[in-house]
Design a protein around this motif. Sequence first.
Motif, PDB file in Angstrom:
ATOM      1  N   GLU A  91     -65.685  24.310  -0.829  1.00  0.00           N
ATOM      2  CA  GLU A  91     -65.611  25.492   0.034  1.00  0.00           C
ATOM      3  C   GLU A  91     -66.799  26.367  -0.318  1.00  0.00           C
ATOM      4  OE1 GLU A  91     -63.919  26.696   2.767  1.00  0.00           O
ATOM      5  OE2 GLU A  91     -65.318  28.359   2.519  1.00  0.00           O
ATOM      6  N   LEU A  92     -67.438  26.852   0.722  1.00  0.00           N
ATOM      7  CA  LEU A  92     -68.658  27.630   0.530  1.00  0.00           C
ATOM      8  C   LEU A  92     -68.364  29.115   0.313  1.00  0.00           C
ATOM      9  CD1 LEU A  92     -71.748  27.467   0.657  1.00  0.00           C
ATOM     10  CD2 LEU A  92     -71.595  27.794   3.106  1.00  0.00           C
ATOM     11  N   HIS A  93     -67.340  29.603   0.942  1.00  0.00           N
ATOM     12  CA  HIS A  93     -67.129  31.049   0.963  1.00  0.00           C
ATOM     13  C   HIS A  93     -66.444  31.531  -0.315  1.00  0.00           C
ATOM     14  CE1 HIS A  93     -65.102  34.797   2.617  1.00  0.00           C
ATOM     15  NE2 HIS A  93     -66.399  35.013   2.741  1.00  0.00           N
ATOM     16  N   ASN A 139     -61.089  19.474   8.392  1.00  0.00           N
ATOM     17  CA  ASN A 139     -61.475  20.133   9.632  1.00  0.00           C
ATOM     18  C   ASN A 139     -62.814  20.797   9.336  1.00  0.00           C
ATOM     19  OD1 ASN A 139     -61.741  21.887  11.797  1.00  0.00           O
ATOM     20  ND2 ASN A 139     -60.049  23.203  11.162  1.00  0.00           N
ATOM     21  N   PRO A 140     -63.921  20.111   9.621  1.00  0.00           N
ATOM     22  CA  PRO A 140     -65.218  20.646   9.210  1.00  0.00           C
ATOM     23  C   PRO A 140     -65.553  21.944   9.938  1.00  0.00           C
ATOM     24  CG  PRO A 140     -65.494  18.722  10.621  1.00  0.00           C
ATOM     25  CD  PRO A 140     -64.029  18.848  10.360  1.00  0.00           C
ATOM     26  N   PRO A 141     -66.470  22.733   9.362  1.00  0.00           N
ATOM     27  CA  PRO A 141     -66.782  24.019  10.000  1.00  0.00           C
ATOM     28  C   PRO A 141     -67.503  23.847  11.328  1.00  0.00           C
ATOM     29  CG  PRO A 141     -68.229  23.592   8.132  1.00  0.00           C
ATOM     30  CD  PRO A 141     -67.213  22.504   8.138  1.00  0.00           C
ATOM     31  N   TYR A 142     -67.354  24.839  12.182  1.00  0.00           N
ATOM     32  CA  TYR A 142     -68.027  24.858  13.480  1.00  0.00           C
ATOM     33  C   TYR A 142     -69.092  25.940  13.384  1.00  0.00           C
ATOM     34  CZ  TYR A 142     -63.614  22.748  14.989  1.00  0.00           C
ATOM     35  OH  TYR A 142     -62.511  21.942  15.113  1.00  0.00           O
ATOM     36  N   ILE A 143     -70.341  25.535  13.188  1.00  0.00           N
ATOM     37  CA  ILE A 143     -71.407  26.541  13.095  1.00  0.00           C
ATOM     38  C   ILE A 143     -72.582  26.088  13.949  1.00  0.00           C
ATOM     39  CG2 ILE A 143     -72.884  27.886  11.545  1.00  0.00           C
ATOM     40  CD1 ILE A 143     -71.067  27.129   9.237  1.00  0.00           C
ATOM     41  N   LEU A 178     -61.224  13.209  -0.400  1.00  0.00           N
ATOM     42  CA  LEU A 178     -62.228  14.272  -0.206  1.00  0.00           C
ATOM     43  C   LEU A 178     -61.771  15.212   0.899  1.00  0.00           C
ATOM     44  CD1 LEU A 178     -65.195  15.450  -0.456  1.00  0.00           C
ATOM     45  CD2 LEU A 178     -65.824  13.783   1.301  1.00  0.00           C
ATOM     46  N   GLU A 179     -61.801  16.526   0.618  1.00  0.00           N
ATOM     47  CA  GLU A 179     -61.630  17.557   1.662  1.00  0.00           C
ATOM     48  C   GLU A 179     -62.946  18.327   1.652  1.00  0.00           C
ATOM     49  OE1 GLU A 179     -61.605  19.867   3.609  1.00  0.00           O
ATOM     50  OE2 GLU A 179     -59.690  20.761   4.108  1.00  0.00           O
ATOM     51  N   PRO A 180     -63.831  18.122   2.620  1.00  0.00           N
ATOM     52  CA  PRO A 180     -65.189  18.673   2.505  1.00  0.00           C
ATOM     53  C   PRO A 180     -65.295  20.183   2.684  1.00  0.00           C
ATOM     54  CG  PRO A 180     -64.937  17.412   4.544  1.00  0.00           C
ATOM     55  CD  PRO A 180     -63.668  17.231   3.777  1.00  0.00           C
ATOM     56  N   SER A 181     -64.290  20.818   3.285  1.00  0.00           N
ATOM     57  CA  SER A 181     -64.388  22.272   3.503  1.00  0.00           C
ATOM     58  C   SER A 181     -62.969  22.811   3.568  1.00  0.00           C
ATOM     59  CB  SER A 181     -65.127  22.543   4.809  1.00  0.00           C
ATOM     60  OG  SER A 181     -64.537  21.832   5.886  1.00  0.00           O
ATOM     61  N   GLU A 224     -83.693  21.671   5.710  1.00  0.00           N
ATOM     62  CA  GLU A 224     -83.217  20.827   4.607  1.00  0.00           C
ATOM     63  C   GLU A 224     -82.121  19.872   5.102  1.00  0.00           C
ATOM     64  OE1 GLU A 224     -84.452  20.638   1.594  1.00  0.00           O
ATOM     65  OE2 GLU A 224     -82.927  19.294   0.746  1.00  0.00           O
ATOM     66  N   TYR A 225     -81.208  20.395   5.909  1.00  0.00           N
ATOM     67  CA  TYR A 225     -80.161  19.526   6.472  1.00  0.00           C
ATOM     68  C   TYR A 225     -80.802  18.412   7.311  1.00  0.00           C
ATOM     69  CZ  TYR A 225     -76.512  23.112   5.515  1.00  0.00           C
ATOM     70  OH  TYR A 225     -75.649  24.006   4.939  1.00  0.00           O
ATOM     71  N   ARG A 226     -81.789  18.792   8.109  1.00  0.00           N
ATOM     72  CA  ARG A 226     -82.426  17.794   8.983  1.00  0.00           C
ATOM     73  C   ARG A 226     -83.074  16.679   8.171  1.00  0.00           C
ATOM     74  NH1 ARG A 226     -82.849  18.781  14.403  1.00  0.00           N
ATOM     75  NH2 ARG A 226     -82.459  20.910  15.082  1.00  0.00           N
TER      76      ARG A 226
HETATM   77  C1  SAM Z   1     -62.941  24.984  10.116  1.00  0.00           C
HETATM   78  S1  SAM Z   1     -62.607  25.681   8.518  1.00  0.00           S
HETATM   79  C2  SAM Z   1     -61.441  24.505   7.975  1.00  0.00           C
HETATM   80  C3  SAM Z   1     -60.685  24.858   6.764  1.00  0.00           C
HETATM   81  C4  SAM Z   1     -59.584  23.855   6.413  1.00  0.00           C
HETATM   82  N1  SAM Z   1     -60.138  22.521   6.210  1.00  0.00           N
HETATM   83  C5  SAM Z   1     -58.537  23.817   7.494  1.00  0.00           C
HETATM   84  O1  SAM Z   1     -58.543  22.897   8.284  1.00  0.00           O
HETATM   85  O2  SAM Z   1     -57.739  24.728   7.595  1.00  0.00           O
HETATM   86  C6  SAM Z   1     -64.094  25.287   7.713  1.00  0.00           C
HETATM   87  C7  SAM Z   1     -64.307  25.889   6.343  1.00  0.00           C
HETATM   88  O3  SAM Z   1     -65.572  25.395   5.892  1.00  0.00           O
HETATM   89  C8  SAM Z   1     -66.225  26.384   5.122  1.00  0.00           C
HETATM   90  N2  SAM Z   1     -67.653  26.033   5.126  1.00  0.00           N
HETATM   91  C9  SAM Z   1     -68.615  26.411   6.004  1.00  0.00           C
HETATM   92  N3  SAM Z   1     -69.779  25.824   5.692  1.00  0.00           N
HETATM   93  C10 SAM Z   1     -69.548  25.042   4.610  1.00  0.00           C
HETATM   94  C11 SAM Z   1     -70.363  24.181   3.832  1.00  0.00           C
HETATM   95  N4  SAM Z   1     -71.649  23.996   4.143  1.00  0.00           N
HETATM   96  N5  SAM Z   1     -69.798  23.530   2.791  1.00  0.00           N
HETATM   97  C12 SAM Z   1     -68.491  23.694   2.488  1.00  0.00           C
HETATM   98  N6  SAM Z   1     -67.671  24.520   3.178  1.00  0.00           N
HETATM   99  C13 SAM Z   1     -68.188  25.169   4.236  1.00  0.00           C
HETATM  100  C14 SAM Z   1     -65.859  27.672   5.833  1.00  0.00           C
HETATM  101  O4  SAM Z   1     -65.973  28.778   4.959  1.00  0.00           O
HETATM  102  C15 SAM Z   1     -64.401  27.397   6.258  1.00  0.00           C
HETATM  103  O5  SAM Z   1     -63.509  27.874   5.308  1.00  0.00           O
END
Ligand code: SAM
Length: 629
Positions: free
Chosen positions: A173-175, A228-232, A131-134, A244-246
């Motif tokens: 990937e969301l975007h 590498n999960p997103p930083y938001i 699994l690669e989540p993002s 919803e996440y909560r």
């Molecule tokens: C920190 S980047 C990492 C990308 C890749 N894994 C890497 O390490 O190069 C996080 C990615 O997660 C995507 N993203 C943000 N929220 C997301 C979500 N809820 N589900 C899936 N992808 C998401 C962003 O668009 C972004 O491309």
Amino acid sequence: MANYPERILSISLSNHLRLPKNRQNGLGRALLGQFWGGGRACSPAVAYPTIYPPLERTPPGTGMTQAISSQWLFDIEDLDLSPAITNAVKTLSQGTIDERGAIYTKGEVVDFILELLAFKPSFWAQNGTLLEPSFGGGDFLLPIAQLIFEDYQCENRSESDFSQLLHSITSFELHALTFESTRARLITLAESNGFSKKVSTDIADAWLHRGDFLLAPIKTTFDYVIGNPPYIRQESIPDVLLREYRLRYQTIYDRADIYVPFIERSLTLLKPNGCLGFICADRWMKNRYGAPLRKFVTSRFHLRYVVDMVEADAFHADVTAYPAVIVIDREAAKSTKLAKCDCVSPKNLNAIAKRLKGKSGDSCQLESNSNQPWLLDSGPEMAIVRRLEKLHPTLEEAGCKIGIGVATGADRVFIGSFESLDVEESRKLPLAMTKDIQTGRVEWSGYGVVNPFEENGELANLDDYPRFAKYLKDREDVIRNRNVAKKNVANWYRTIDRITTSLTYVPKLLVPDIKGKAHFVYETGNLYPHHNLYYITSTEWDLRALQSVLMAWSANFFVAAYSTKMRGSFLRFQAQNLRRIRVPHWVDVCAKDREALIAASESLDFISIRDVVLRLYGITSEEAATIKF
Ligand SMILES: C[S@@+](CC[C@H](N)C(=O)[O-])C[C@H]1O[C@@H](n2cnc3c(N)ncnc32)[C@H](O)[C@@H]1O
């Protein structure tokens, strides 16, 4: 497309292979690099962009983004979510790089994580799953895909194996634009490895899912979770989506960043022998919002490796993300191996991987089922911290109180030159601000805060204070525009924090939050602290003596152990860290030492008192020799 496995099975498997037999792929060997051997000694990061098509970076919000977005949000529409949530996800999926937390990982770090996970490219042939989540620009996904394609070719697979390949990877990937661009690159990569256009497209369609990982209905579990999960930050997530996440994730607490539920969900999806390898912010390992995730990890999983990457340039962009590489599995009651990386050269990372996997090297044992901050240093100083924790009380147990100064919500209205604040004398207090304590002594700059509270905690009645009432009325727009006023319209002129007038008149130590070193300043009891300052009062300790104890050594020592590291070695002297500082009881300090401590506070010569302080703590001479002052 809610059910992914079904979708994978429905893909046609026939007549799409055109692989040259036993073809050796140069790129694959280069990607294997030094961790897997068998190839040119060239760096993966060098070889890889020459084959993949360049990642398009069309500015978000352009016409193209809009068109792709509406066409591609397939999962979301099927998920039975409210229209409000669906729209919120759509909004997020069109966000800017910052809004989506998109920071891409360097190839060297990807290789390093694969090495730590002992990743076997042949996993797919044993029905293995990853699994690669993002996946973003595919910095993990594409090298992994290449390794799998290589393995597939080396083994001279028959056509029927192809179905297994389709099961092997699940990624999100969301975007919209990023998804499209990486999908195109994956297809090109598959074709360059000898797969037909049709099969390459089928692979991409089976492996890549456009949507929100945190909402996706995933029914499979995984041998590897990697990425590498997103930083938001929460502020950037629409309220309805955050709610919803909560509901779905128990680890979202306080101001937890979105990477926290990403870790929770990823761990939940691990097979019993599965292993997770992320590069990710390290803040959660020590801070307040990370507490439930720490408990989640220590109750069910094993933190195998932690590599501090704060000083390393692990990402393509120059960002301050305070990252660490973490590897987590389910092996019970094992210790955690620790390392620090300052440079992401393959040679350095290779050496670190070797050390981590070997028998020697730094390690620590985390308390199981605990939400306590992780003390992830294993050196002699950490052994002293642990010993002193058993020996001495915390500041609060030693009769001290820790608090933070007043936040008003609109300083330009509530704070001004004390003399010129045109309100009744009882409705204003002299204020201590960070700049007033820079020299180590209080040098009041003459500011004051308007005080809307009576000593009994109730809001002052405006009819009783005509000047105060006029002062507020003249500034009513700004005051009512604050969140705290909107939430409680009747109390529209309250400050965010309640002001307790009596605090002004008690002696206290004032402490700014972020500082290179401990900075505790004695205030005799004339000023009320502003919100950038923490304060310590005490019913037991003489505060001058306490100032010397903290400044001579102990505050830096304990806070460095507990605080999340900041670039440039700044420490956080927040309440949560201050509360963990240990001090002896005042009654255990003899008269001579008391005198010496108080004298050091008066002269601000804290170095001269250091030996006394170490003795008070019971630090042995061997221990003292290992401490970095
Ligand atoms: C920190 S980047 C990492 C990308 C890749 N894994 C890497 O390490 O190069 C996080 C990615 O997660 C995507 N993203 C943000 N929220 C997301 C979500 N809820 N589900 C899936 N992808 C998401 C962003 O668009 C972004 O491309």
